[in-house]
Design an enzyme around this catalytic site. Structure first.
Site, short mmCIF file in Angstrom:
data_model
loop_
_atom_site.label_atom_id
_atom_site.label_comp_id
_atom_site.label_asym_id
_atom_site.label_seq_id
_atom_site.Cartn_x
_atom_site.Cartn_y
_atom_site.Cartn_z
CE LYS A 119 -73.73 -46.47 43.27
NZ LYS A 119 -75.13 -46.33 43.68
CE LYS A 201 -70.91 -39.53 41.41
NZ LYS A 201 -72.19 -39.97 41.21
CE LYS A 204 -77.49 -39.31 47.15
NZ LYS A 204 -77.22 -40.61 46.53
P1 TYM Z 1 -78.02 -40.22 42.99
O1 TYM Z 1 -78.80 -40.52 44.20
O2 TYM Z 1 -76.64 -40.79 42.88
O3 TYM Z 1 -77.90 -38.65 42.80
C1 TYM Z 1 -79.03 -37.81 42.84
C2 TYM Z 1 -78.92 -36.71 41.81
O4 TYM Z 1 -77.77 -35.90 42.06
C3 TYM Z 1 -76.95 -35.82 40.90
N1 TYM Z 1 -75.56 -35.78 41.35
C4 TYM Z 1 -74.70 -34.81 41.01
N2 TYM Z 1 -74.82 -33.71 40.25
C5 TYM Z 1 -73.74 -32.91 40.14
N3 TYM Z 1 -72.54 -33.17 40.73
C6 TYM Z 1 -72.38 -34.27 41.50
N4 TYM Z 1 -71.21 -34.51 42.08
C7 TYM Z 1 -73.48 -35.14 41.67
N5 TYM Z 1 -73.65 -36.30 42.35
C8 TYM Z 1 -74.93 -36.67 42.14
C9 TYM Z 1 -77.26 -37.09 40.13
O5 TYM Z 1 -76.94 -36.94 38.77
C10 TYM Z 1 -78.74 -37.23 40.38
O6 TYM Z 1 -79.47 -36.40 39.50
N6 TYM Z 1 -80.05 -43.32 39.64
C11 TYM Z 1 -80.19 -42.04 40.29
C12 TYM Z 1 -81.47 -41.91 41.08
C13 TYM Z 1 -82.72 -42.21 40.31
C14 TYM Z 1 -83.34 -41.36 39.38
C15 TYM Z 1 -84.52 -42.07 38.96
C16 TYM Z 1 -83.04 -40.10 38.87
C17 TYM Z 1 -83.45 -43.34 40.42
N7 TYM Z 1 -84.55 -43.27 39.62
C18 TYM Z 1 -85.37 -41.51 38.02
C19 TYM Z 1 -83.93 -39.55 37.92
C20 TYM Z 1 -85.08 -40.26 37.51
C21 TYM Z 1 -79.03 -41.87 41.27
O7 TYM Z 1 -78.41 -42.81 41.67
O8 TYM Z 1 -78.85 -40.59 41.69
#
Ligand code: TYM
Length: 340
Positions: A119, A201, A204
């Site tokens: 990032k 990957k 979003k």
């Molecule tokens: P974030 O918002 O980037 O993504 C949300 C969830 O989607 C999964 N993910 C994917 N899985 C498979 N293929 C992909 N291309 C892909 N892109 C995203 C991520 O692994 C995630 O599970 N830090 C976290 C958010 C968070 C969180 C938490 C998660 C904050 N506090 C506590 C679990 C528990 C994040 O940035 O996810």
């Protein structure tokens, strides 16, 4: 809340940053497993808006997206009567515990986080302290609720490992305070790849919307994006295709949407042209997303219903979070408020 407490089910917790458009990667890597596991757990599902501001967001968009993402959690099948759904900034204990945990997290550990490195490359003009210390806030999200299981995609594995290290460090310094959570990373679909650049990957918040499938894309857009997905110069599917990034990604998505093993999908399409898989994948996506979008439209159209769920969720979360935070404050030696 008493109902939820009586249940005494183990805790499942996860969250998504309200940035960009909730994408198929998020569904396959995370939300799908929230839905599948909710029966056996008390689910805590958070729209993590405080994480999202580590990157600049337009205030009006952020506000709308928080509600839209919560509505999509519900449309995906999260039962609001049996789980807790809320917006992170409604529960101030996340910021409070995060500060404490910052003091139990080493810079050496944060320096190793690959998401920070990625990032800060992408947002070179805004490498802020929040982006750097973000894993301590994520640890707070999880540890506040004595979480047992955290279903996430593969990209969050490192943050989960750090959360476990922080929990163990705190527990060993004082006495057992936090449950040490287990990650749940699915075998298939833990890392869905970009449609146009299949070596990275699916994200979003990608600036090229052809790289991802938004859960709210209309059918014609879904079909177009799949049709244009980058594969390779071979034309026919072979067992080897599973190991090729572009076509392997499409086979993986098909297998997850149709609840089939990867091998079964590769067998089904063996010897077929790529275009056949693309056509069937587009059909599967439309069949899955049309009813999802109908449920979404209904929920987002009933603002009162949605905000009631979020208010109730935040109330339940504050109740649970306060219990852990008071324990933490006591253990580290803070004077209890109201008694000084
Ligand atoms: P974030 O918002 O980037 O993504 C949300 C969830 O989607 C999964 N993910 C994917 N899985 C498979 N293929 C992909 N291309 C892909 N892109 C995203 C991520 O692994 C995630 O599970 N830090 C976290 C958010 C968070 C969180 C938490 C998660 C904050 N506090 C506590 C679990 C528990 C994040 O940035 O996810």
């Amino acid at each position: 809340m008493s109902e939820l407490q009586k249940d005494k089910k183990p805790i499942l917790l996860s969250g998504i940053q309200p940035s960009g458009h909730l994408a198929l990667g998020n569904y396959v890597g995370a939300m799908r497993n929230w839905v599948n596991l909710q029966q056996d757990y008390l689910g805590i599902f958070i729209v993590v808006d405080m994480h999202a501001i580590t990157v600049r967001q337009k205030p009006a968009d952020l506000r709308n997206r928080c509600l839209s993402f919560a509505a999509q959690y519900l449309a995906a099948g999260i039962d609001p009567d049996e789980n807790i759904i809320f917006i992170q900034s409604h529960v101030p204990q996340h910021a409070e515990l995060s500060w404490v945990l910052n003091c139990y997290t080493y810079m050496g550990e944060l320096n190793r986080m690959t998401q920070f490195k990625d990032k800060s490359q992408r947002h070179g003009d805004n490498i802020n302290a929040g982006l750097y210390t973000y894993p301590a806030l994520m640890a707070a999200d999880i540890l506040l609720y004595q979480t047992d299981l955290v279903p996430v995609g593969a990209d969050q594995k490192q943050h989960l490992e750090l959360t476990r290290d922080i929990a163990n460090r705190f527990n060993n310094t004082y006495s057992p305070t936090f449950k040490v959570p287990e990650p749940f990373i699915p075998k298939a679909g833990a890392r869905i790849m970009s449609l146009q650049e299949p070596d990275k990957k699916m994200s979003k918040s990608d600036t090229n919307e052809n790289n991802y499938i938004s859960l709210l894309d209309p059918p014609d857009v879904l079909r177009r994006k799949i049709k244009r997905a980058v594969t390779d110069s071979a034309r026919e599917i072979t067992p080897e295709s599973l190991h090729h990034s572009g076509i392997g990604n499409l086979l993986t998505i098909f297998s997850v949407l149709n609840d089939m093993s990867l091998e079964a999908v590769a067998n089904q399409f063996e010897g077929q042209q790529y275009s056949v898989l693309k056509g069937e994948l587009a059909d599967s996506l439309v069949a899955f997303l049309e009813p999802f979008q109908q449920r979404y439209s209904k929920i987002i159209g009933e603002k009162g219903y949605l905000t009631d769920i979020l208010d109730q969720g935040a109330g339940q979360a504050r109740y649970l979070a306060t219990k852990t935070l008071s324990k933490v404050y006591r253990k580290i030696g803070f004077v209890p408020a109201g008694r000084s």
